[in-house]
Scaffold this motif. Structure first.
Motif, PDB file in Angstrom:
ATOM      1  N   TYR A  87      23.463 -44.530  -0.780  1.00 25.69           N
ATOM      2  CA  TYR A  87      22.054 -44.616  -0.406  1.00 25.69           C
ATOM      3  C   TYR A  87      21.311 -43.292  -0.578  1.00 25.69           C
ATOM      4  CZ  TYR A  87      23.742 -48.882   1.857  1.00 25.69           C
ATOM      5  OH  TYR A  87      24.325 -50.092   2.106  1.00 25.69           O
ATOM      6  N   ARG A  88      22.003 -42.269  -1.028  1.00 28.36           N
ATOM      7  CA  ARG A  88      21.413 -40.932  -1.034  1.00 28.36           C
ATOM      8  C   ARG A  88      20.237 -40.812  -2.005  1.00 28.36           C
ATOM      9  NH1 ARG A  88      22.688 -36.644   1.457  1.00 28.36           N
ATOM     10  NH2 ARG A  88      24.712 -37.510   2.063  1.00 28.36           N
ATOM     11  N   ASP A  89      20.380 -41.340  -3.223  1.00 21.91           N
ATOM     12  CA  ASP A  89      19.292 -41.216  -4.194  1.00 21.91           C
ATOM     13  C   ASP A  89      17.997 -41.843  -3.681  1.00 21.91           C
ATOM     14  OD1 ASP A  89      20.442 -39.685  -6.111  1.00 21.91           O
ATOM     15  OD2 ASP A  89      20.424 -41.209  -7.684  1.00 21.91           O
ATOM     16  N   ALA A  90      18.115 -43.049  -3.144  1.00 22.48           N
ATOM     17  CA  ALA A  90      16.925 -43.721  -2.619  1.00 22.48           C
ATOM     18  C   ALA A  90      16.342 -42.938  -1.443  1.00 22.48           C
ATOM     19  CB  ALA A  90      17.267 -45.140  -2.182  1.00 22.48           C
ATOM     20  N   ALA A  91      17.199 -42.443  -0.563  1.00 18.53           N
ATOM     21  CA  ALA A  91      16.724 -41.683   0.593  1.00 18.53           C
ATOM     22  C   ALA A  91      16.011 -40.408   0.163  1.00 18.53           C
ATOM     23  CB  ALA A  91      17.902 -41.351   1.513  1.00 18.53           C
ATOM     24  N   LEU A  92      16.571 -39.717  -0.802  1.00 23.06           N
ATOM     25  CA  LEU A  92      15.944 -38.493  -1.290  1.00 23.06           C
ATOM     26  C   LEU A  92      14.617 -38.799  -1.988  1.00 23.06           C
ATOM     27  CD1 LEU A  92      19.108 -36.655  -2.648  1.00 23.06           C
ATOM     28  CD2 LEU A  92      17.696 -35.943  -0.705  1.00 23.06           C
ATOM     29  N   GLY A  93      14.574 -39.905  -2.733  1.00 19.42           N
ATOM     30  CA  GLY A  93      13.326 -40.297  -3.379  1.00 19.42           C
ATOM     31  C   GLY A  93      12.225 -40.598  -2.379  1.00 19.42           C
ATOM     32  N   GLN A  94      12.588 -41.291  -1.302  1.00 15.85           N
ATOM     33  CA  GLN A  94      11.608 -41.589  -0.257  1.00 15.85           C
ATOM     34  C   GLN A  94      11.195 -40.317   0.477  1.00 15.85           C
ATOM     35  OE1 GLN A  94       9.929 -44.158  -0.021  1.00 15.85           O
ATOM     36  NE2 GLN A  94      11.064 -46.070  -0.045  1.00 15.85           N
ATOM     37  N   ALA A  95      12.114 -39.384   0.663  1.00 14.93           N
ATOM     38  CA  ALA A  95      11.767 -38.103   1.273  1.00 14.93           C
ATOM     39  C   ALA A  95      10.806 -37.324   0.385  1.00 14.93           C
ATOM     40  CB  ALA A  95      13.035 -37.286   1.531  1.00 14.93           C
ATOM     41  N   ASP A  96      11.035 -37.376  -0.926  1.00  8.69           N
ATOM     42  CA  ASP A  96      10.120 -36.720  -1.868  1.00  8.69           C
ATOM     43  C   ASP A  96       8.714 -37.300  -1.757  1.00  8.69           C
ATOM     44  OD1 ASP A  96      12.263 -35.231  -2.846  1.00  8.69           O
ATOM     45  OD2 ASP A  96      12.577 -36.527  -4.594  1.00  8.69           O
ATOM     46  N   ALA A  97       8.630 -38.625  -1.650  1.00  8.54           N
ATOM     47  CA  ALA A  97       7.322 -39.270  -1.546  1.00  8.54           C
ATOM     48  C   ALA A  97       6.600 -38.862  -0.272  1.00  8.54           C
ATOM     49  CB  ALA A  97       7.484 -40.790  -1.601  1.00  8.54           C
ATOM     50  N   LEU A  98       7.315 -38.849   0.844  1.00 11.00           N
ATOM     51  CA  LEU A  98       6.702 -38.455   2.111  1.00 11.00           C
ATOM     52  C   LEU A  98       6.199 -37.014   2.048  1.00 11.00           C
ATOM     53  CD1 LEU A  98       5.991 -38.946   5.065  1.00 11.00           C
ATOM     54  CD2 LEU A  98       8.363 -38.406   5.660  1.00 11.00           C
ATOM     55  N   ALA A  99       7.008 -36.134   1.496  1.00  7.09           N
ATOM     56  CA  ALA A  99       6.594 -34.734   1.376  1.00  7.09           C
ATOM     57  C   ALA A  99       5.351 -34.597   0.505  1.00  7.09           C
ATOM     58  CB  ALA A  99       7.747 -33.902   0.796  1.00  7.09           C
ATOM     59  N   LEU A 100       5.279 -35.388  -0.541  1.00  7.20           N
ATOM     60  CA  LEU A 100       4.113 -35.320  -1.418  1.00  7.20           C
ATOM     61  C   LEU A 100       2.849 -35.780  -0.695  1.00  7.20           C
ATOM     62  CD1 LEU A 100       3.846 -35.999  -5.123  1.00  7.20           C
ATOM     63  CD2 LEU A 100       2.217 -37.141  -3.641  1.00  7.20           C
ATOM     64  N   TYR A 101       2.936 -36.897   0.026  1.00  9.68           N
ATOM     65  CA  TYR A 101       1.759 -37.340   0.777  1.00  9.68           C
ATOM     66  C   TYR A 101       1.306 -36.263   1.753  1.00  9.68           C
ATOM     67  CZ  TYR A 101       2.653 -42.096  -0.924  1.00  9.68           C
ATOM     68  OH  TYR A 101       2.840 -43.205  -1.710  1.00  9.68           O
ATOM     69  N   ARG A 102       2.238 -35.673   2.445  1.00  9.78           N
ATOM     70  CA  ARG A 102       1.884 -34.682   3.461  1.00  9.78           C
ATOM     71  C   ARG A 102       1.269 -33.427   2.860  1.00  9.78           C
ATOM     72  NH1 ARG A 102       7.236 -35.421   7.360  1.00  9.78           N
ATOM     73  NH2 ARG A 102       6.223 -36.806   8.886  1.00  9.78           N
ATOM     74  N   SER A 103       1.649 -33.089   1.640  1.00  8.49           N
ATOM     75  CA  SER A 103       1.191 -31.827   1.055  1.00  8.49           C
ATOM     76  C   SER A 103       0.047 -31.977   0.064  1.00  8.49           C
ATOM     77  CB  SER A 103       2.362 -31.128   0.352  1.00  8.49           C
ATOM     78  OG  SER A 103       2.806 -31.888  -0.771  1.00  8.49           O
ATOM     79  N   SER A 104      -0.119 -33.186  -0.494  1.00 14.95           N
ATOM     80  CA  SER A 104      -1.022 -33.299  -1.649  1.00 14.95           C
ATOM     81  C   SER A 104      -2.047 -34.411  -1.568  1.00 14.95           C
ATOM     82  CB  SER A 104      -0.179 -33.521  -2.925  1.00 14.95           C
ATOM     83  OG  SER A 104       0.788 -32.512  -3.076  1.00 14.95           O
TER      84      SER A 104
END
Length: 213
Positions: free
Chosen positions: A127-144
């Motif tokens: 499940y790591r790839d999907a989890a990291l991808g979702q973490a990337d998306a959350l970080a992007l919303y918060r920053s951009s």
């Protein structure tokens, strides 16, 4: 009544969000990569070919939308960040852009030590790839995502499955919502209820929230 676009409408979460929104009288557009694969549809739902990572698709569907729901899955890590980046970039140039609601990952929620669950040593590799991808998306919303209205909903990290629609749930923000036994549980059906409740009565604008019983 809102005009709601659901990307990933053929998936486990997306299909239930489409049904819940349509049942409540919203105008729903189901955006999927292969419309011919959709064999069910609530009355009145419009089906279109759509891809959340395509600038053209988002630009076309955003024009008449009040809300865009992203419930995509099944890809490699880059899928979720690419979709989030595309949506943020395109919607910035759309007059009166629709609100964005992203169905995210439960593994981005925090442990009692305030570290992401996905960083735990026993987190399953599959499940790591999907989890990291979702973490990337959350970080992007918060920053951009300045200038846009977005919401990121994390389901429970483990006990999240199809089941009964009860219409009830409790909410939190950064940590899983747990019951008296320490379990965090939710059905896809009640995730859809939480999404449509947030469409109708926004409480978590420009932030992440989670829901469970």
């Amino acid at each position: 009544m809102s005009n709601v676009v659901v990307y990933g409408a053929g998936g486990t979460a997306g299909s239930r969000i489409v049904t819940e929104a349509a049942d409540r009288g919203h105008r729903v557009t189901a955006a999927v990569r292969r419309p011919e694969a959709l064999t069910w549809l609530p009355a009145g739902v419009k089906v279109v070919t759509g891809d959340a990572t395509s600038a053209q698709s988002v630009r076309e569907l955003a024009t008449d939308a009040d809300v865009i729901v992203v419930a995509i899955g099944g890809g490699e890590r880059a899928l979720w960040r690419d979709a989030a980046e595309n949506l943020v970039t395109v919607l910035r140039d759309v007059p009166n852009p629709p609100r964005l609601i992203h169905v995210g990952g439960g593994a981005t929620l925090l442990t009692p030590n305030d570290t992401p669950l996905l960083d735990e040593p026993d987190f399953p590799d599959e499940y790591r790839d999907a989890a990291l991808g979702q973490a990337d998306a959350l970080a992007l919303y918060r920053s951009s995502a300045d200038g846009l209205t977005w919401t990121y909903l994390s389901p429970p990290p483990v006990e999240f499955h199809p089941g009964e629609r009860t219409g009830r749930y409790r909410t939190g923000t950064e940590h899983p919502v747990v019951d008296e036994g320490g379990r965090s549980v939710l059905t896809y059906e009640d995730l859809a209820v939480a999404i449509v409740d947030e469409i109708e009565n926004p409480r978590f604008e420009n932030m992440r929230f989670t829901a469970a019983y």
